[in-house]
Scaffold this motif. Structure first.
Motif, PDB file in Angstrom:
ATOM      1  N   SER A  20     -48.441 -34.916 -12.169  1.00 22.71           N
ATOM      2  CA  SER A  20     -47.803 -35.652 -13.259  1.00 22.71           C
ATOM      3  C   SER A  20     -47.710 -37.138 -12.930  1.00 22.71           C
ATOM      4  CB  SER A  20     -46.401 -35.098 -13.539  1.00 22.71           C
ATOM      5  OG  SER A  20     -46.474 -33.787 -14.033  1.00 22.71           O
ATOM      6  N   LYS A  21     -47.384 -37.437 -11.690  1.00 24.87           N
ATOM      7  CA  LYS A  21     -47.309 -38.841 -11.267  1.00 24.87           C
ATOM      8  C   LYS A  21     -48.694 -39.478 -11.374  1.00 24.87           C
ATOM      9  CE  LYS A  21     -45.595 -41.866  -7.634  1.00 24.87           C
ATOM     10  NZ  LYS A  21     -44.980 -41.934  -6.300  1.00 24.87           N
ATOM     11  N   GLU A  22     -49.710 -38.768 -10.905  1.00 26.16           N
ATOM     12  CA  GLU A  22     -51.087 -39.270 -10.980  1.00 26.16           C
ATOM     13  C   GLU A  22     -51.516 -39.489 -12.428  1.00 26.16           C
ATOM     14  OE1 GLU A  22     -53.420 -36.405  -8.799  1.00 26.16           O
ATOM     15  OE2 GLU A  22     -52.509 -36.986  -6.882  1.00 26.16           O
ATOM     16  N   ALA A  23     -51.019 -38.645 -13.331  1.00 27.77           N
ATOM     17  CA  ALA A  23     -51.373 -38.750 -14.754  1.00 27.77           C
ATOM     18  C   ALA A  23     -50.578 -39.853 -15.464  1.00 27.77           C
ATOM     19  CB  ALA A  23     -51.141 -37.408 -15.445  1.00 27.77           C
ATOM     20  N   GLY A  24     -49.584 -40.403 -14.785  1.00 33.43           N
ATOM     21  CA  GLY A  24     -48.774 -41.458 -15.389  1.00 33.43           C
ATOM     22  C   GLY A  24     -47.683 -40.960 -16.315  1.00 33.43           C
ATOM     23  N   LEU A  25     -47.272 -39.718 -16.144  1.00 34.82           N
ATOM     24  CA  LEU A  25     -46.219 -39.155 -16.987  1.00 34.82           C
ATOM     25  C   LEU A  25     -44.853 -39.549 -16.436  1.00 34.82           C
ATOM     26  CD1 LEU A  25     -47.686 -35.565 -17.475  1.00 34.82           C
ATOM     27  CD2 LEU A  25     -47.905 -37.540 -18.994  1.00 34.82           C
ATOM     28  N   PHE A  26     -43.991 -40.089 -17.286  1.00 37.78           N
ATOM     29  CA  PHE A  26     -42.667 -40.527 -16.825  1.00 37.78           C
ATOM     30  C   PHE A  26     -41.799 -39.354 -16.366  1.00 37.78           C
ATOM     31  CE2 PHE A  26     -41.684 -39.633 -21.267  1.00 37.78           C
ATOM     32  CZ  PHE A  26     -40.433 -39.048 -21.206  1.00 37.78           C
ATOM     33  N   THR A  27     -42.185 -38.156 -16.722  1.00 36.66           N
ATOM     34  CA  THR A  27     -41.407 -36.965 -16.370  1.00 36.66           C
ATOM     35  C   THR A  27     -41.643 -36.494 -14.937  1.00 36.66           C
ATOM     36  OG1 THR A  27     -43.186 -35.644 -17.320  1.00 36.66           O
ATOM     37  CG2 THR A  27     -41.287 -36.102 -18.738  1.00 36.66           C
ATOM     38  N   TRP A  28     -42.552 -37.110 -14.222  1.00 35.85           N
ATOM     39  CA  TRP A  28     -42.959 -36.598 -12.909  1.00 35.85           C
ATOM     40  C   TRP A  28     -41.784 -36.408 -11.953  1.00 35.85           C
ATOM     41  CZ3 TRP A  28     -42.361 -38.768  -8.100  1.00 35.85           C
ATOM     42  CH2 TRP A  28     -41.979 -40.117  -8.058  1.00 35.85           C
ATOM     43  N   ASP A  29     -40.771 -37.275 -12.057  1.00 38.02           N
ATOM     44  CA  ASP A  29     -39.640 -37.154 -11.127  1.00 38.02           C
ATOM     45  C   ASP A  29     -38.339 -36.774 -11.836  1.00 38.02           C
ATOM     46  OD1 ASP A  29     -39.141 -39.553 -12.430  1.00 38.02           O
ATOM     47  OD2 ASP A  29     -38.579 -40.626 -10.610  1.00 38.02           O
ATOM     48  N   LYS A  30     -38.483 -36.240 -13.034  1.00 36.19           N
ATOM     49  CA  LYS A  30     -37.311 -35.834 -13.795  1.00 36.19           C
ATOM     50  C   LYS A  30     -36.590 -34.695 -13.055  1.00 36.19           C
ATOM     51  CE  LYS A  30     -36.028 -34.602 -18.506  1.00 36.19           C
ATOM     52  NZ  LYS A  30     -36.511 -34.336 -19.857  1.00 36.19           N
ATOM     53  N   PRO A  31     -35.269 -34.780 -12.925  1.00 34.15           N
ATOM     54  CA  PRO A  31     -34.534 -33.703 -12.246  1.00 34.15           C
ATOM     55  C   PRO A  31     -34.651 -32.380 -13.007  1.00 34.15           C
ATOM     56  CG  PRO A  31     -33.127 -35.632 -12.613  1.00 34.15           C
ATOM     57  CD  PRO A  31     -34.404 -35.867 -13.356  1.00 34.15           C
ATOM     58  N   ALA A  32     -34.570 -31.293 -12.266  1.00 32.97           N
ATOM     59  CA  ALA A  32     -34.547 -29.972 -12.893  1.00 32.97           C
ATOM     60  C   ALA A  32     -33.274 -29.867 -13.714  1.00 32.97           C
ATOM     61  CB  ALA A  32     -34.601 -28.881 -11.842  1.00 32.97           C
ATOM     62  N   TYR A  33     -33.361 -29.188 -14.838  1.00 38.53           N
ATOM     63  CA  TYR A  33     -32.232 -29.082 -15.755  1.00 38.53           C
ATOM     64  C   TYR A  33     -31.961 -27.613 -16.069  1.00 38.53           C
ATOM     65  CZ  TYR A  33     -29.867 -28.760 -20.168  1.00 38.53           C
ATOM     66  OH  TYR A  33     -28.999 -28.390 -21.147  1.00 38.53           O
ATOM     67  N   ALA A  34     -30.730 -27.213 -15.962  1.00 36.76           N
ATOM     68  CA  ALA A  34     -30.335 -25.852 -16.339  1.00 36.76           C
ATOM     69  C   ALA A  34     -29.604 -25.921 -17.674  1.00 36.76           C
ATOM     70  CB  ALA A  34     -29.425 -25.251 -15.281  1.00 36.76           C
ATOM     71  N   CYS A  35     -29.800 -24.942 -18.498  1.00 40.98           N
ATOM     72  CA  CYS A  35     -29.157 -24.939 -19.811  1.00 40.98           C
ATOM     73  C   CYS A  35     -27.631 -24.928 -19.660  1.00 40.98           C
ATOM     74  CB  CYS A  35     -29.697 -23.782 -20.643  1.00 40.98           C
ATOM     75  SG  CYS A  35     -28.634 -22.398 -20.912  1.00 40.98           S
ATOM     76  N   LEU A  36     -26.956 -25.482 -20.650  1.00 40.29           N
ATOM     77  CA  LEU A  36     -25.501 -25.611 -20.594  1.00 40.29           C
ATOM     78  C   LEU A  36     -24.790 -24.259 -20.491  1.00 40.29           C
ATOM     79  CD1 LEU A  36     -24.949 -28.467 -23.213  1.00 40.29           C
ATOM     80  CD2 LEU A  36     -24.977 -28.652 -20.716  1.00 40.29           C
ATOM     81  N   ALA A  37     -25.401 -23.218 -21.038  1.00 38.23           N
ATOM     82  CA  ALA A  37     -24.766 -21.894 -21.002  1.00 38.23           C
ATOM     83  C   ALA A  37     -24.611 -21.374 -19.570  1.00 38.23           C
ATOM     84  CB  ALA A  37     -25.558 -20.901 -21.840  1.00 38.23           C
ATOM     85  N   THR A  38     -25.460 -21.829 -18.669  1.00 39.39           N
ATOM     86  CA  THR A  38     -25.377 -21.353 -17.280  1.00 39.39           C
ATOM     87  C   THR A  38     -24.131 -21.861 -16.574  1.00 39.39           C
ATOM     88  OG1 THR A  38     -26.659 -23.206 -16.402  1.00 39.39           O
ATOM     89  CG2 THR A  38     -27.892 -21.234 -17.068  1.00 39.39           C
ATOM     90  N   ARG A  39     -23.447 -22.813 -17.179  1.00 37.33           N
ATOM     91  CA  ARG A  39     -22.252 -23.384 -16.553  1.00 37.33           C
ATOM     92  C   ARG A  39     -20.991 -22.590 -16.865  1.00 37.33           C
ATOM     93  NH1 ARG A  39     -24.391 -29.462 -17.699  1.00 37.33           N
ATOM     94  NH2 ARG A  39     -26.226 -29.147 -16.418  1.00 37.33           N
TER      95      ARG A  39
END
Length: 185
Positions: free
Chosen positions: A152-171
């Protein structure tokens, strides 16, 4: 199998799109391979607003038409009662809605961003994906989360280092009912 080979075999796909690292890379790879990939974001009370904003931003970057489906997951009693298998019921409902919309638009195959690092024994929602015949090309091609971030970083996608996200219901603890107020807190 490579992703390019996968998309040669599946040239017209809908993609359950979260705007996260995995689905973002999968969208990019499919478009780059020449496939017609329709990203579908399901808007529910379980995602914060920034997820939809990231999905729009990425689709704009890739010149992809994002489909946003409003879905009130809180109408599903098997989800709001928050049983141990809540994720299964939630995934089944959401992916069924995506499949219905995709088929209406002529997209016979539905993809998700499950990757080779995802442990099926730790994710009850994966059973629903299997039952619905959702394909997971990142997993099928052996791509791990670390590899997807690098690509993703090589492709230039800004999401490459986006943190993992868990849905709000898991909280919320299992068995504690899910309400809009609890999600907002």
């Amino acid at each position: 199998m490579t992703l390019e080979q996968f998309f040669q075999q599946n040239p017209r796909c809908a993609l359950a799109f979260s705007g996260g690292v995995d689905s973002a890379y999968l969208l990019w790879a499919g478009l780059r391979a020449g496939a017609e990939v329709r990203p579908c974001f399901v808007k529910t009370p379980f995602q914060p607003r920034f997820e939809l904003e990231d999905a729009y931003r990425l689709c704009e970057q890739l010149d992809a038409d994002l489909i946003v489906l409003d879905y009130d997951i809180l109408d599903q009693e098997t989800v709001v009662s928050n049983p141990p298998d809540r994720c299964y019921h939630c995934k089944r409902a959401i992916f069924s809605a995506i499949m219905e919309a995709a088929k209406e638009d002529g997209f016979p195959v539905l993809l998700d961003g499950t990757n080779a690092s995802d442990d099926a024994s730790d994710r009850p929602g994966m059973k629903a994906l299997q039952e619905l015949s959702v394909l997971s090309p990142l997993r099928e091609c052996g791509l791990t989360k670390a590899k997807i971030r690098t690509l993703s970083k090589e492709a230039g996608l800004f999401t490459w280092d986006k943190p993992a996200y868990a849905c709000l219901a898991t909280r919320l603890p299992t068995g504690e009912g899910i309400t809009p107020e609890k999600l907002a807190a």
